[in-house]
Design a protein around this motif. Structure first.
Motif, mmCIF file in Angstrom:
data_model
loop_
_atom_site.group_PDB
_atom_site.id
_atom_site.type_symbol
_atom_site.label_atom_id
_atom_site.label_comp_id
_atom_site.label_asym_id
_atom_site.label_seq_id
_atom_site.Cartn_x
_atom_site.Cartn_y
_atom_site.Cartn_z
ATOM 1 N N GLY A 61 0.835 -1.186 0.000
ATOM 2 C CA GLY A 61 0.000 0.000 0.000
ATOM 3 C C GLY A 61 0.876 1.245 0.000
ATOM 4 O O GLY A 61 2.092 1.168 0.156
ATOM 5 N N THR A 62 0.238 2.395 -0.182
ATOM 6 C CA THR A 62 0.935 3.681 -0.224
ATOM 7 C C THR A 62 2.046 3.659 -1.281
ATOM 8 O O THR A 62 3.161 4.122 -1.060
ATOM 9 C CB THR A 62 1.477 4.077 1.167
ATOM 10 N N VAL A 63 1.723 3.090 -2.438
ATOM 11 C CA VAL A 63 2.669 3.033 -3.559
ATOM 12 C C VAL A 63 2.476 4.299 -4.388
ATOM 13 O O VAL A 63 1.397 4.531 -4.939
ATOM 14 C CB VAL A 63 2.437 1.775 -4.418
ATOM 15 N N LEU A 64 3.534 5.110 -4.482
ATOM 16 C CA LEU A 64 3.392 6.456 -5.037
ATOM 17 C C LEU A 64 4.125 6.673 -6.354
ATOM 18 O O LEU A 64 3.850 7.642 -7.049
ATOM 19 C CB LEU A 64 3.881 7.491 -4.018
ATOM 20 N N ASP A 65 5.066 5.774 -6.710
ATOM 21 C CA ASP A 65 5.789 6.009 -7.954
ATOM 22 C C ASP A 65 6.165 4.686 -8.626
ATOM 23 O O ASP A 65 6.037 3.616 -8.042
ATOM 24 C CB ASP A 65 7.020 6.883 -7.730
ATOM 25 N N VAL A 66 6.619 4.797 -9.859
ATOM 26 C CA VAL A 66 6.891 3.621 -10.683
ATOM 27 C C VAL A 66 8.060 2.802 -10.120
ATOM 28 O O VAL A 66 8.046 1.567 -10.192
ATOM 29 C CB VAL A 66 7.164 4.066 -12.134
ATOM 30 N N THR A 67 9.050 3.467 -9.560
ATOM 31 C CA THR A 67 10.173 2.744 -8.967
ATOM 32 C C THR A 67 9.687 1.802 -7.862
ATOM 33 O O THR A 67 10.117 0.638 -7.773
ATOM 34 C CB THR A 67 11.211 3.721 -8.391
ATOM 35 N N GLN A 68 8.779 2.286 -7.046
ATOM 36 C CA GLN A 68 8.232 1.451 -5.976
ATOM 37 C C GLN A 68 7.458 0.260 -6.537
ATOM 38 O O GLN A 68 7.514 -0.836 -5.969
ATOM 39 C CB GLN A 68 7.336 2.295 -5.061
ATOM 40 N N VAL A 69 6.755 0.465 -7.636
ATOM 41 C CA VAL A 69 6.035 -0.645 -8.268
ATOM 42 C C VAL A 69 7.005 -1.778 -8.599
ATOM 43 O O VAL A 69 6.739 -2.954 -8.323
ATOM 44 C CB VAL A 69 5.297 -0.177 -9.540
ATOM 45 N N GLY A 70 8.145 -1.434 -9.188
ATOM 46 C CA GLY A 70 9.142 -2.440 -9.518
ATOM 47 C C GLY A 70 9.671 -3.151 -8.288
ATOM 48 O O GLY A 70 9.889 -4.375 -8.312
ATOM 49 N N GLN A 71 9.848 -2.413 -7.200
ATOM 50 C CA GLN A 71 10.338 -3.018 -5.959
ATOM 51 C C GLN A 71 9.305 -3.976 -5.359
ATOM 52 O O GLN A 71 9.669 -5.012 -4.799
ATOM 53 C CB GLN A 71 10.698 -1.921 -4.959
ATOM 54 N N VAL A 72 8.028 -3.627 -5.476
ATOM 55 C CA VAL A 72 6.973 -4.523 -4.991
ATOM 56 C C VAL A 72 7.004 -5.833 -5.778
ATOM 57 O O VAL A 72 6.928 -6.928 -5.201
ATOM 58 C CB VAL A 72 5.585 -3.856 -5.099
ATOM 59 N N ALA A 73 7.116 -5.721 -7.088
ATOM 60 C CA ALA A 73 7.157 -6.915 -7.933
ATOM 61 C C ALA A 73 8.370 -7.778 -7.590
ATOM 62 O O ALA A 73 8.256 -9.012 -7.480
ATOM 63 C CB ALA A 73 7.180 -6.515 -9.403
ATOM 64 N N GLU A 74 9.522 -7.159 -7.387
ATOM 65 C CA GLU A 74 10.737 -7.895 -7.042
ATOM 66 C C GLU A 74 10.597 -8.618 -5.704
ATOM 67 O O GLU A 74 11.167 -9.704 -5.510
ATOM 68 C CB GLU A 74 11.935 -6.944 -6.993
ATOM 69 N N ALA A 75 9.841 -8.035 -4.802
ATOM 70 C CA ALA A 75 9.644 -8.644 -3.483
ATOM 71 C C ALA A 75 8.643 -9.806 -3.526
ATOM 72 O O ALA A 75 8.500 -10.525 -2.533
ATOM 73 C CB ALA A 75 9.167 -7.589 -2.488
ATOM 74 N N GLY A 76 7.945 -9.955 -4.642
ATOM 75 C CA GLY A 76 6.971 -11.028 -4.757
ATOM 76 C C GLY A 76 5.530 -10.591 -4.579
ATOM 77 O O GLY A 76 4.624 -11.425 -4.504
ATOM 78 N N GLY A 77 5.304 -9.271 -4.522
ATOM 79 C CA GLY A 77 3.951 -8.770 -4.367
ATOM 80 C C GLY A 77 3.110 -8.991 -5.610
ATOM 81 O O GLY A 77 3.629 -9.085 -6.725
ATOM 82 N N LYS A 78 1.797 -9.062 -5.406
ATOM 83 C CA LYS A 78 0.854 -9.279 -6.511
ATOM 84 C C LYS A 78 -0.232 -8.211 -6.594
ATOM 85 O O LYS A 78 -1.066 -8.237 -7.499
ATOM 86 C CB LYS A 78 0.178 -10.657 -6.360
ATOM 87 N N ILE A 79 -0.248 -7.284 -5.628
ATOM 88 C CA ILE A 79 -1.256 -6.228 -5.639
ATOM 89 C C ILE A 79 -0.608 -4.923 -5.194
ATOM 90 O O ILE A 79 0.217 -4.909 -4.280
ATOM 91 C CB ILE A 79 -2.469 -6.583 -4.739
ATOM 92 N N VAL A 80 -0.974 -3.839 -5.886
ATOM 93 C CA VAL A 80 -0.467 -2.499 -5.577
ATOM 94 C C VAL A 80 -1.657 -1.607 -5.261
ATOM 95 O O VAL A 80 -2.573 -1.457 -6.079
ATOM 96 C CB VAL A 80 0.343 -1.936 -6.764
ATOM 97 N N VAL A 81 -1.634 -1.023 -4.057
ATOM 98 C CA VAL A 81 -2.702 -0.134 -3.598
ATOM 99 C C VAL A 81 -2.081 1.236 -3.339
ATOM 100 O O VAL A 81 -1.004 1.333 -2.749
ATOM 101 C CB VAL A 81 -3.366 -0.677 -2.319
#
Length: 202
Positions: A61-81
């Motif tokens: 959650g609290t994902v504010l920019d594209v760089t963070q999206v990539g980090q979520v994916a690398e960590a194994g996340g499947k949902i971005v809020v």
């Protein structure tokens, strides 16, 4: 049974996240987000994804920019809020194969989010929009769009939100606050699930 409930673990730490996640999943909530303004959030997301990725939807959650999206994916996340509607974040999330739930309040934000590929809409802060505001928006939104009330949604008003057209809820401080132990979280999760199930059954 998969319920449209999102556990928001703002402030959770990596050393406690797995037992807390287990308690939440045991209660029947199978979508968990770790807000990125928590301590070492990507480590927590990675631990949750490794432990529960096969049975729960884990993300950030609290994902504010594209760089963070990539980090979520690398960590194994499947949902971005997110708390806001950022088309670049939505598009990056979808390009990474994850689900996107941006924060919206207005018709303009809602339709912009959908045009850029959002899977659902996070109505935030819910206590400002209220069930009446959501009901008005539901009159113009496509009926299949999943609308989640976040911030101000709790067991004592789930019914009002569901009547207004909410598909589900994100629960933060009503479920977890920094310092809560596993037993506290388990009790709160069970109360939330019981309230939701009773309304749906009725």
């Amino acid at each position: 049974m998969s319920r449209p409930l999102i556990a928001i673990l703002r402030g959770v730490t990596p050393d406690e996240v797995v037992p807390i996640g287990q308690a939440i999943i045991n209660a029947g909530i199978t979508t968990i987000e770790v807000p990125l303004n928590s301590p070492d959030p990507f480590t927590s997301i990675g631990k949750l994804a490794q432990a529960f990725g096969a049975e729960a939807l884990i993300g950030a959650g609290t994902v504010l920019d594209v760089t963070q999206v990539g980090q979520v994916a690398e960590a194994g996340g499947k949902i971005v809020v997110s708390p806001d509607c950022n088309p670049a974040v939505i598009e990056a999330t979808k390009a990474a194969g994850m689900q996107s739930f941006p924060g919206v309040m207005t018709p303009t934000e809602s339709f912009a989010a959908l045009r850029h590929g959002a899977d659902g809409l996070k109505f935030f802060p819910g206590n400002l929009i209220g069930p009446s505001g959501l009901k008005a928006l539901r009159a113009v939104l496509p009926p299949e769009v999943a609308c989640y009330a976040v911030g101000g949604a709790a067991p004592d008003n789930f019914g009002l939100w569901l009547e207004a057209g909410a598909a589900g809820f994100g629960i933060g401080s009503g479920l977890y606050r920094a310092g809560f132990d596993v037993e506290q979280v388990a009790r709160r999760a069970q109360t939330i699930v019981s309230a939701y199930d009773a309304l749906v059954a009725a």
